[in-house]
Design a protein around this motif. Structure first.
Motif, short mmCIF file in Angstrom:
data_model
loop_
_atom_site.label_atom_id
_atom_site.label_comp_id
_atom_site.label_asym_id
_atom_site.label_seq_id
_atom_site.Cartn_x
_atom_site.Cartn_y
_atom_site.Cartn_z
N VAL A 81 32.16 -2.20 -23.94
CA VAL A 81 31.71 -1.24 -22.94
C VAL A 81 32.68 -1.23 -21.77
CG1 VAL A 81 29.79 -0.54 -21.45
CG2 VAL A 81 29.31 -1.83 -23.51
N SER A 82 32.99 -0.04 -21.29
CA SER A 82 33.78 0.08 -20.06
C SER A 82 32.81 0.17 -18.88
CB SER A 82 34.65 1.34 -20.12
OG SER A 82 34.93 1.79 -18.82
N LEU A 83 32.85 -0.85 -18.00
CA LEU A 83 31.96 -0.85 -16.83
C LEU A 83 32.22 0.39 -15.97
CD1 LEU A 83 31.97 -4.56 -15.66
CD2 LEU A 83 29.97 -3.22 -16.24
N LYS A 84 33.49 0.79 -15.91
CA LYS A 84 33.89 1.95 -15.09
C LYS A 84 33.27 3.24 -15.60
CE LYS A 84 37.40 4.52 -12.94
NZ LYS A 84 36.75 5.81 -13.16
N LYS A 85 33.27 3.40 -16.94
CA LYS A 85 32.74 4.63 -17.52
C LYS A 85 31.24 4.75 -17.23
CE LYS A 85 33.04 6.65 -21.90
NZ LYS A 85 33.36 6.39 -23.32
N VAL A 86 30.53 3.62 -17.40
CA VAL A 86 29.09 3.65 -17.15
C VAL A 86 28.83 3.87 -15.65
CG1 VAL A 86 26.92 2.40 -17.41
CG2 VAL A 86 28.73 2.11 -19.11
N CYS A 109 37.88 1.39 -8.00
CA CYS A 109 37.90 0.79 -9.34
C CYS A 109 39.32 0.45 -9.75
CB CYS A 109 37.32 1.75 -10.36
SG CYS A 109 35.56 1.89 -10.27
N GLU A 110 39.52 -0.81 -10.11
CA GLU A 110 40.79 -1.20 -10.70
C GLU A 110 40.70 -0.98 -12.21
OE1 GLU A 110 41.79 -5.24 -10.03
OE2 GLU A 110 41.95 -4.99 -7.86
N GLU A 111 41.84 -1.02 -12.85
CA GLU A 111 41.85 -1.00 -14.32
C GLU A 111 41.24 -2.32 -14.80
OE1 GLU A 111 42.01 1.25 -17.16
OE2 GLU A 111 43.20 1.99 -15.47
N CYS A 112 40.19 -2.24 -15.64
CA CYS A 112 39.51 -3.47 -16.09
C CYS A 112 39.39 -3.50 -17.61
CB CYS A 112 38.10 -3.52 -15.51
SG CYS A 112 38.08 -3.87 -13.76
N LEU A 147 35.09 -2.55 -8.31
CA LEU A 147 35.21 -3.13 -9.64
C LEU A 147 36.62 -3.67 -9.79
CD1 LEU A 147 33.47 -3.29 -12.23
CD2 LEU A 147 34.50 -1.14 -12.95
N ARG A 148 36.74 -4.93 -10.22
CA ARG A 148 38.08 -5.48 -10.40
C ARG A 148 38.10 -6.50 -11.54
NH1 ARG A 148 36.02 -8.29 -5.87
NH2 ARG A 148 36.06 -10.55 -6.23
N ALA A 149 39.30 -6.73 -12.08
CA ALA A 149 39.46 -7.73 -13.12
C ALA A 149 39.85 -9.04 -12.46
CB ALA A 149 40.56 -7.29 -14.08
#
Ligand SMILES: Nc1ncnc2c1ncn2[C@@H]1O[C@H](COP(=O)(O)OP(=O)(O)OP(=O)(O)O)[C@@H](O)[C@H]1O
Ligand SMILES: [Mg+2]
Length: 233
Positions: A81-86, A109-112, A147-149
């Motif tokens: 699941v992409s947290l960003k998409k949700v 949002c960073e790339e995660c 949101l970050r990795a």
């Protein structure tokens, strides 16, 4: 016996929570049927009965969600699941609520990497945290979502400039049905199940969640979920 005691306490709380809206709806209906008040009063009672019915439905939905999450036999439908998409999906649903209160939604949002989870559960996670932030922030405030990795995990943050939570209430925050007195006064309706659903989901994903808050300043929830293992190449 301990289990019995917990079950009984839980049932008592559920019954208590159900009783208030049902009693209100019944008394509105009785007054409406008796033809009490002017047409305007009648109309107001109808509207309030509809609101309380909505509250009842929210409560029952929360209870169903929680029981599904706790049922060991109900396997979560785990996938990447992409947290960003949700998050984008949830933001598009709650944007109008924020706008109505003139609350600025600030999203970074960073790339995660993806995580392993049930997408429906991740939607509930974001929905509960973001709707709380909007609900417990006065007009003209700000809600910041980040949101970050980080070290093989994905870290999400929901921060608001709302009413805050006192240090004495923080330890009980994720308990079922717990609501602070401040929250009850500020936003009358709520069942206190949202954060227990959040905690259940974060645990299921092998992650953790924490909260920092200052009364009348704001609150920040931070959760960390392990990233899905990278595909072997
Ligand atoms: N962003 C926030 N700012 C201040 N208090 C909060 C915030 N989020 C949660 N709380 C406190 O934690 C309590 C529990 O939150 P939870 O989401 O479980 O319940 P709720 O919002 O009251 O009702 P619902 O079950 O409808 O979500 C709230 O009642 C409130 O006291
Ligand atoms: Mg809530």
């Amino acid at each position: 016996e301990e289990l019995d005691r917990v079950k009984t306490a839980f049932m008592r709380k559920v019954a208590h929570e159900l009783r208030a809206p049902i009693a209100a709806i019944q008394s509105f209906l009785v007054s409406i049927l008796a033809g009490y008040g002017s047409p305007q009063v009648q109309r107001e009672m109808q509207e309030r009965a509809v609101l309380r019915a909505g509250e009842l439905l929210d409560l029952v939905n929360d209870l169903l969600n929680l029981s599904r999450l706790k049922d060991a036999k109900m396997e979560p439908k785990v996938q990447e699941v992409s947290l960003k998409k949700v998050l984008d999906e949830v933001l598009s649903l709650h944007g109008p609520d924020a706008q109505q209160k003139r609350i600025v939604l600030d999203v970074t949002c960073e790339e995660c990497p993806p995580i392993l989870a049930d997408p429906g559960h991740i939607k509930q996670l974001w929905t509960n945290l973001i709707s709380n932030a909007i609900k417990y922030t006065p007009e003209g405030g700000r809600v910041r979502v980040r949101l970050r990795a980080q070290d093989g995990s994905v870290v999400g943050e929901v921060e608001d400039t709302g009413i805050g939570i006192g240090p004495e209430d923080l330890p009980r925050l994720f308990e079922e049905f717990f609501r602070t007195e401040k929250a009850k006064a500020f936003a009358q309706y709520g069942t206190g199940l949202g954060l227990s659903i959040v905690r259940q989901i974060v645990t299921e994903c092998g992650g953790e969640i924490g909260v920092e808050s200052e009364v009348a300043k704001g609150t920040r929830f931070t959760f960390r979920l392990p990233a899905a293992p990278a595909p072997a190449s």
